[in-house]
Design a protein around this motif. Structure first.
Motif, PDB file in Angstrom:
ATOM      1  N   UNK A   1      11.638  12.400   7.469  1.00 23.18           N
ATOM      2  CA  UNK A   1      11.478  11.805   6.140  1.00 23.18           C
ATOM      3  C   UNK A   1      12.144  10.436   6.001  1.00 23.18           C
ATOM      4  N   UNK A   2      13.142  10.157   6.871  1.00 21.48           N
ATOM      5  CA  UNK A   2      13.819   8.861   6.771  1.00 21.48           C
ATOM      6  C   UNK A   2      12.884   7.682   7.057  1.00 21.48           C
ATOM      7  N   UNK A   3      11.716   7.973   7.645  1.00 23.17           N
ATOM      8  CA  UNK A   3      10.765   6.896   7.960  1.00 23.17           C
ATOM      9  C   UNK A   3       9.954   6.479   6.723  1.00 23.17           C
ATOM     10  N   UNK A   4       9.970   7.307   5.687  1.00 22.05           N
ATOM     11  CA  UNK A   4       8.984   7.127   4.603  1.00 22.05           C
ATOM     12  C   UNK A   4       9.028   5.770   3.887  1.00 22.05           C
ATOM     13  N   UNK A   5      10.203   5.219   3.545  1.00 22.85           N
ATOM     14  CA  UNK A   5      10.169   3.906   2.877  1.00 22.85           C
ATOM     15  C   UNK A   5       9.399   2.870   3.704  1.00 22.85           C
ATOM     16  N   UNK A   6       9.698   2.826   5.006  1.00 28.64           N
ATOM     17  CA  UNK A   6       9.038   1.871   5.911  1.00 28.64           C
ATOM     18  C   UNK A   6       7.542   2.213   6.021  1.00 28.64           C
ATOM     19  N   UNK A   7       7.238   3.509   6.158  1.00 29.47           N
ATOM     20  CA  UNK A   7       5.851   3.949   6.339  1.00 29.47           C
ATOM     21  C   UNK A   7       5.025   3.563   5.106  1.00 29.47           C
ATOM     22  N   UNK A   8       5.616   3.774   3.932  1.00 28.20           N
ATOM     23  CA  UNK A   8       4.876   3.455   2.696  1.00 28.20           C
ATOM     24  C   UNK A   8       4.557   1.967   2.642  1.00 28.20           C
ATOM     25  N   UNK A   9       5.523   1.143   3.046  1.00 32.39           N
ATOM     26  CA  UNK A   9       5.274  -0.310   3.072  1.00 32.39           C
ATOM     27  C   UNK A   9       4.092  -0.649   3.975  1.00 32.39           C
ATOM     28  N   UNK A  10       4.008   0.063   5.102  1.00 37.08           N
ATOM     29  CA  UNK A  10       2.982  -0.263   6.107  1.00 37.08           C
ATOM     30  C   UNK A  10       1.612   0.317   5.746  1.00 37.08           C
ATOM     31  N   UNK A  11       1.605   1.573   5.236  1.00 34.98           N
ATOM     32  CA  UNK A  11       0.313   2.266   5.169  1.00 34.98           C
ATOM     33  C   UNK A  11      -0.096   2.801   3.792  1.00 34.98           C
ATOM     34  N   UNK A  12       0.849   2.946   2.855  1.00 32.06           N
ATOM     35  CA  UNK A  12       0.495   3.624   1.605  1.00 32.06           C
ATOM     36  C   UNK A  12      -0.628   2.873   0.891  1.00 32.06           C
ATOM     37  N   UNK A  13      -1.609   3.630   0.443  1.00 34.97           N
ATOM     38  CA  UNK A  13      -2.736   3.054  -0.297  1.00 34.97           C
ATOM     39  C   UNK A  13      -3.781   2.397   0.594  1.00 34.97           C
ATOM     40  N   UNK A  14      -3.532   2.349   1.906  1.00 38.63           N
ATOM     41  CA  UNK A  14      -4.516   1.720   2.826  1.00 38.63           C
ATOM     42  C   UNK A  14      -5.327   2.822   3.507  1.00 38.63           C
ATOM     43  N   UNK A  15      -6.440   3.153   2.871  1.00 39.98           N
ATOM     44  CA  UNK A  15      -7.259   4.250   3.399  1.00 39.98           C
ATOM     45  C   UNK A  15      -8.197   3.750   4.494  1.00 39.98           C
ATOM     46  N   UNK A  16      -8.349   4.552   5.529  1.00 41.49           N
ATOM     47  CA  UNK A  16      -9.267   4.214   6.623  1.00 41.49           C
ATOM     48  C   UNK A  16     -10.492   5.132   6.609  1.00 41.49           C
ATOM     49  N   UNK A  17     -10.513   6.101   5.675  1.00 42.88           N
ATOM     50  CA  UNK A  17     -11.655   7.033   5.660  1.00 42.88           C
ATOM     51  C   UNK A  17     -12.246   7.138   4.252  1.00 42.88           C
TER      52      UNK A  17
END
Ligand code: NAD
Length: 352
Positions: free
Chosen positions: A336-352
């Motif tokens: 879960x510690x990755x989530x802030x960074x992950x959200x910056x990179x991928x949240x809201x960016x749908x590929x499907x």
């Protein structure tokens, strides 16, 4: 828009593949299977992982999912396991690179391990295989050497056995609950579990050496980490009672197999039951395969039962993959510690 690339390094089920394909994913299948989880070489895995958005699968034993594999694609957003245990993944590296790791600790998987642990313990202590084989071989009716061991406390003053649990997590805790009505002494070693868990379960908190010295059954339920790798070796075997047995349903490398084999060959301990091995599939020349009934081994199937096993975990893993591809945080995050960074990179960016 290009289709998202999903590398299924150890395919789980056709239904899962169909679901990901129907969602518009391009699937690349690895060579690991459930019956042989060795899988692809590191070199081939890195090639497969190029430009991948997802790595997903059951367990793979022949290679690690390490930084080289993860760096083969700058798009990689999730590494998803269909099973309990992420020990083949370098999770710290994944976190550093902003990749989410998910796993699937479904009760259908881990609950089966507890039932198998009970079975293994009883098989060794009640000499069920020996009694059955003796009778079927026509050796006679009863024999002194077929006498079993009484496990629970009795009214006549027999105090019962001491059961030592190493790792009081999901499986270790349930094992203690299963054993409680047997009126045994339950002790556990787990430096990371809170005191309240021990109190709620009625398990005595002891240090590792005390557990090894005082237990009649030592059962391993830890996750595999740098700290738990070979946590049971020559020194620890030397602390055990000669009458004690050891059970391992966690991960093979937790036990130093060479040291265990030597201890069994020299009668330093009374027996061992193992579902997991340092190398899987276990090599045919492994001395454990040739040992007598003091050793009971099974092919890493402690969790496998009809309607259970990894089936429900495949459903969780597939859902986690599709959520990540839609740019949503997956449900069963291991890091879960990755989530802030992950959200910056991928949240809201749908590929499907
Ligand atoms: P869990 O994460 O719920 O529990 C593991 C426990 O080990 C935790 O309480 C943790 O604090 C403890 N621990 C960590 N480091 C420790 C250390 N150095 N010393 C003592 N305790 C330590 O995991 P779980 O779901 O209970 O699974 C337990 C093991 O069973 C895992 O290794 C898992 O991979 C394995 N497993 C095997 C099968 C099988 O088919 N044989 C199936 C499922 C799970």
């Amino acid at each position: 828009m290009d289709k998202p690339k999903v590398v299924v390094f150890a395919p789980g089920s056709q239904a899962s593949l169909d679901e990901m394909e129907a969602a518009g994913c391009e699937l690349v299948l690895g060579s690991a299977t459930w019956s042989d989880p060795t899988g692809d070489s590191q070199e081939d895995f890195v090639k497969m992982a190029a430009h991948a958005d997802v790595l997903v699968g059951t367990s793979i034993k022949g290679t690690r999912i390490n930084k080289d594999t993860m760096m083969a694609s700058e798009n990689l957003r999730i590494i998803a396991k269909y099973t309990v245990g992420v020990d083949e993944i370098d999770v710290e590296e994944a976190t550093e690179l902003g990749i989410v790791v998910t796993h699937a600790p479904t009760e259908a998987n881990w609950g089966g391990v507890v039932e198998s642990t009970m079975t293994m313990m009883l098989t060794l202590l009640k000499k069920t295989r020996e009694r059955d084989a003796y009778l079927k071989a026509g050796k006679g009716w009863r024999a002194e050497e077929l006498t079993g061991y009484y496990i629970g406390q009795r009214e006549d003053g027999y105090e019962g056995m001491t059961i030592g649990i190493v790792g009081l997590g999901r499986i270790g805790s349930r094992y203690s609950e299963f054993m409680k009505p047997w009126k045994v002494r339950l002790v556990a070693y787990d430096p990371y579990a809170p005191d309240e868990r021990f109190e709620e379960l009625g398990v005595e908190r002891v240090d590792y050496d005390t557990l090894l010295k005082e237990s009649d059954v030592v059962s391993f339920h830890v996750i595999l980490t740098k700290e738990t790798r070979h946590m049971f070796s020559e020194r620890e075997l030397g602390l055990m009672k000669p009458s004690a047995v050891v059970i391992n349903t966690s991960r093979g490398p937790v036990i130093d197999e060479k040291a265990l084999i030597k201890a069994l060959q020299t009668d330093q301990i009374a027996g061992a039951a193992m579902d997991v091995f340092e190398h899987e599939p276990v090599e045919l020349d492994n001395p454990l395969l040739k040992m007598d009934d003091r050793v009971f081994i099974t092919p890493h199937m402690a969790a496998n039962n009809y309607g259970a096993g990894i089936g429900p975990g495949i459903v969780w893993g597939t859902a986690d993959v599709l959520r990540a591809l839609r740019g949503e945080v997956p449900e069963h995050v291991f890091n879960p510690e990755v989530l802030p960074r992950w959200k910056e990179r991928f949240e809201g960016r749908s590929l499907i």
